[in-house]
Design a protein around this motif. Structure first.
Motif, PDB file in Angstrom:
ATOM      1  N   LEU A  17       0.845  -1.186   0.000  1.00 42.08           N
ATOM      2  CA  LEU A  17       0.000   0.000   0.000  1.00 42.08           C
ATOM      3  C   LEU A  17       0.886   1.244   0.000  1.00 42.08           C
ATOM      4  O   LEU A  17       1.976   1.240   0.588  1.00 42.08           O
ATOM      5  CB  LEU A  17      -0.911   0.023   1.229  1.00 42.08           C
ATOM      6  N   TRP A  18       0.393   2.270  -0.634  1.00 38.59           N
ATOM      7  CA  TRP A  18       1.106   3.551  -0.669  1.00 38.59           C
ATOM      8  C   TRP A  18       0.743   4.324   0.596  1.00 38.59           C
ATOM      9  O   TRP A  18      -0.388   4.744   0.774  1.00 38.59           O
ATOM     10  CB  TRP A  18       0.709   4.324  -1.912  1.00 38.59           C
ATOM     11  N   TRP A  19       1.704   4.456   1.513  1.00 37.02           N
ATOM     12  CA  TRP A  19       1.490   5.174   2.765  1.00 37.02           C
ATOM     13  C   TRP A  19       1.884   6.636   2.580  1.00 37.02           C
ATOM     14  O   TRP A  19       2.971   6.939   2.072  1.00 37.02           O
ATOM     15  CB  TRP A  19       2.326   4.565   3.890  1.00 37.02           C
ATOM     16  N   VAL A  20       1.007   7.518   3.020  1.00 31.51           N
ATOM     17  CA  VAL A  20       1.230   8.953   2.882  1.00 31.51           C
ATOM     18  C   VAL A  20       1.319   9.577   4.274  1.00 31.51           C
ATOM     19  O   VAL A  20       0.344   9.560   5.024  1.00 31.51           O
ATOM     20  CB  VAL A  20       0.070   9.616   2.104  1.00 31.51           C
ATOM     21  N   PRO A  21       2.468  10.118   4.665  1.00 34.01           N
ATOM     22  CA  PRO A  21       2.558  10.809   5.953  1.00 34.01           C
ATOM     23  C   PRO A  21       1.623  12.012   5.982  1.00 34.01           C
ATOM     24  O   PRO A  21       1.541  12.773   5.009  1.00 34.01           O
ATOM     25  CB  PRO A  21       4.026  11.253   6.032  1.00 34.01           C
TER      26      PRO A  21
END
Length: 719
Positions: free
Chosen positions: A481-485
């Motif tokens: 999954l693309w984790w976005v801070p």
């Protein structure tokens, strides 16, 4: 700057937690992930690594943590693959290891000749021994027990099927079905929003008149219990429970026991709900739900006969603490608002004494929301039973969303399982060049493993309960999954890997037990090996005609489509086919300011794409060349093309069957377009009822195509 150029410990930690340090974007360009992003993501794992010293300390702690644990928290394997595990006990301690099968049988494990050197951990020497558990373990949820003179320690062992395939009822034959957004399909009996009674009626018509084998619907996941309700079924409060908005009050058994005045009151509430819906022109959840909720309370208060009470009590017992916590959350929402982050601090965790007192003080309301779940799940099961009665081999295929609302029920009930300060999204691609942030917190892979994937297992089991199959939205999220801070935007995110062997394996195990069809939505940027892996495990992919092209960018030849996939012409994130052919999607995006190129250039691109498909349809003999300007004939021909593919599961959207042109969802918008609120309509956008669908001609023509019964133009295809 590459992570390895910052300090090696940071790169090692990234590898330990499956955090990508680089990736290749949609244009094939190599992208290095900044060290700052990786440091932020590690903090979501409760790891501080902002300096070389802190990174080295974190690595040492990770190593010691593994040696402190007698057994792995959870081991997941495919059946027949064989299992070795490492066991840690104080050096020189006598040890016996057994496997306790789900059936209750106990099997001994055998120690191998491999011994690791002892390691000093917390001031004592710890030894490691490797045990062989065998290669003939049955599928299921088992336990590993390590027994010493100090007592017994346990770890979970999950053995999953290697291959799922098609459910037995399909008999390995092709099936097709209608896909629809259930809330949009209203009838003269519903409350201005499609419900589970409408689903049963749709199933009866689809199965007996159109010979469809299934009906695909949007996620039925639970939303907030108080307005304003989240319109997107893909941003739920909980994926384990059902949205009671879909209940048909008049179909509840206790409705027949109501007094005349109570039934009259409910009819009045229904009339008001329908009036509101007709006046608004949309699916007005915020106005309909309070009226339906009032009607449901009237039915609830009438009580139930003894046998029904026994069944309800059994449901509560089986659902356990999860159901009660969800019901308490619902009541808390009524008292303190939809988002738990705005509640008093003492109510923000379900385990607090204040929450327990609140639940006791509001026992009747808690009971009511538990009862709503029983009724909702019962009506889903009744609709599935109807599909069996009309001979559908699959029945209901429900959708499983990729995540949950940041401040919904699941994050309140299981806060430690979610990564704080992170959101799921997607990197920039050709469709969203700024990237996407879905504002949904990801599960922490390490916490899932510690819990033997219990939250994931409960979610999948619930999704499969009472249905014939599940479509898993964005199934590539089980891999990465693309984790976005938070605060950084989607362009500064990175991929984080999940244990796909475990998650896909559990999905396969639950599907095997439910004898259900599993479809994975694998559109978008997908690592090439992922589709091969899913096919090996017998999980279907998704093929949408407009996206299927060969290496030269031309329409993919029919014989090159996948057998293990759900094949369709369009999807819910695109307009219906007639709208797509007319270029409505381009004009809509232009009106909303979403185009990156001039309108005429985008329309010309759409025309070229369609011209390629029109030529293919003519070449295959599926469309008369003289009728390429007849959009209905093109729509039918596009669906004929699906029958030329080897795909075993075909999908026709109900919007195409009625000639609808409006999209249900316009990606990149929230309130600029009535996403997930568009009622089913005809070619002029006029709302139509389910009873009108039953009598219309186009649904019959489309069904004839899907069944291979319609007359096609003479074939000139010689390929």
């Amino acid at each position: 700057m590459p992570v390895t150029d910052v300090f090696p410990g940071l790169a090692q930690l990234a590898d330990r937690f499956g955090i990508a340090q680089e990736f290749w974007d949609w244009k094939g360009r190599h992208v290095s992930i900044p060290a700052a992003t990786i440091i932020d993501v590690l903090r979501a794992f409760d790891v501080e690594a902002s300096t070389p010293e802190l990174a080295d300390l974190a690595l040492g702690e990770l190593d010691d943590r593994r040696w402190r644990r007698t057994l792995p928290a959870c081991t997941v394997v495919e059946e027949g693959s064989g299992v070795h595990i490492d066991v840690h006990v104080p050096a020189g301690t006598p040890l016996r290891v057994d496997v306790l099968l789900e059936s209750g049988e106990t099997r001994p494990a055998w120690q191998t000749e491999n011994h690791a050197p002892d390691r000093r951990v917390d001031g004592r020497m710890v030894g490691e021994a490797t045990f062989w558990l065998g290669a003939d373990l049955p599928t299921g949820y088992h336990l590993i027990r390590a027994t010493t003179t100090k007592g017994t320690q346990q770890g979970s062992l999950i053995v999953t099927p290697s291959f799922v395939g098609f459910p037995p009822a399909m008999r390995d034959q092709r099936v097709w079905g209608f896909g629809t957004q259930l809330y949009s399909v209203t009838s003269r009996e519903s409350w201005g929003i499609g419900d589970l009674g409408d689903l049963s009626d749709l199933i009866i018509w689809s199965g007996t008149r159109q010979f469809a084998g299934y009906v695909l619907i949007n996620p039925l996941h639970a939303a907030e219990p108080v307005p304003p309700l989240e319109p997107s079924p893909y941003l739920p409060a909980s994926r384990r429970f059902v949205n009671p908005l879909y209940i048909r009050p008049e179909a509840i058994a206790e409705f027949a026991s109501l007094r005349k005045a109570e039934r009259r009151e409910i009819r009045g509430l229904r009339k008001r709900a329908r009036s509101v819906a007709e006046a608004s022109g949309i699916i007005d959840r915020n106005s309909i739900w309070p009226l339906k909720l009032e009607a449901l309370r009237i039915v609830f208060r009438t009580g139930m006969r003894e046998a029904r009470r026994i069944a309800y009590d059994d449901f509560r017992r089986r659902e356990g603490a999860g159901l009660r916590n969800f019901a308490v959350w619902c009541v808390l929402c009524q008292e303190h608002g939809r988002h738990w982050d705005e509640w008093p601090a003492e109510l923000r965790r379900p385990s607090s004494p204040e929450v327990a007192r609140f639940a006791d003080d509001h026992a009747e309301d808690v009971d009511f929301f538990e009862w709503l779940q029983w009724i909702a799940q019962s009506q889903v099961a009744e609709a599935q039973a109807t599909s069996s009665q009309v001979g559908m081999p699959v029945g209901i295929v429900s959708d499983l969303a990729v995540g949950v609302h940041k401040f919904g029920a699941e994050t309140w009930m299981m806060p430690d399982v979610f990564a704080h300060g992170m959101s799921v999204g997607a990197p920039p691609d050709q469709y969203n060049q700024a990237g996407q942030d879905w504002v949904q917190p990801p599960w922490r892979p390490d916490k899932l493993e510690e819990l033997a994937y219990a939250p994931f297992r409960a979610m999948v089991s619930a999704a499969l309960r009472g249905v014939g199959g599940v479509r898993v939205d964005h199934i590539i999220g089980l891999f990465r999954l693309w984790w976005v801070p938070e605060g950084g935007g989607p362009t500064v995110g990175t991929y984080v890997r999940n244990n796909h062997e475990a998650m896909v394996g559990i999905l396969a195990l639950e599907a095997q037990r439910a004898e259900a069809l599993i479809v994975g939505e694998d559109l978008g940027t997908v690592e090439p090996w992922v589709r091969d892996y899913l096919a090996r495990r017998g999980i279907l992919g998704t093929s949408v005609l407009w996206f299927e092209s060969d290496e030269h960018g031309q329409p993919l030849a029919a014989d090159r489509w996948r057998e293990y996939c759900m094949a369709s012409v369009t999807t819910h994130d695109l307009p219906p086919t007639l709208g797509y052919l007319a270029g409505d999607h381009v004009r809509l995006r232009e009106s909303l300011g979403l185009l990156t190129e001039p309108l005429e250039a985008e329309l010309e691109h759409a025309r070229r794409e369609q011209a390629e498909w029109l030529g293919t349809l003519v070449d295959y003999g599926l469309l008369d060349e003289a009728k390429t300007d007849d959009q209905v004939e093109v729509l039918l021909a596009l669906h004929r093309y699906l029958l030329r593919t080897p795909s075993k599961v075909l999908l026709a959207n109900l919007t195409d069957a009625v000639g609808e042109r409006r999209a249900q969802n316009q990606p990149g918008t929230i309130d600029e377009y009535p996403n997930w609120r568009v009622p089913l309509g005809d070619g002029d956008g006029e709302r139509i009822q389910l009873e009108d669908v039953f009598r219309a001609d186009l649904p019959r023509r489309l069904a004839a195509v899907m069944n291979g019964f319609d007359e096609q133009p003479e074939s000139r295809w010689e390929g």
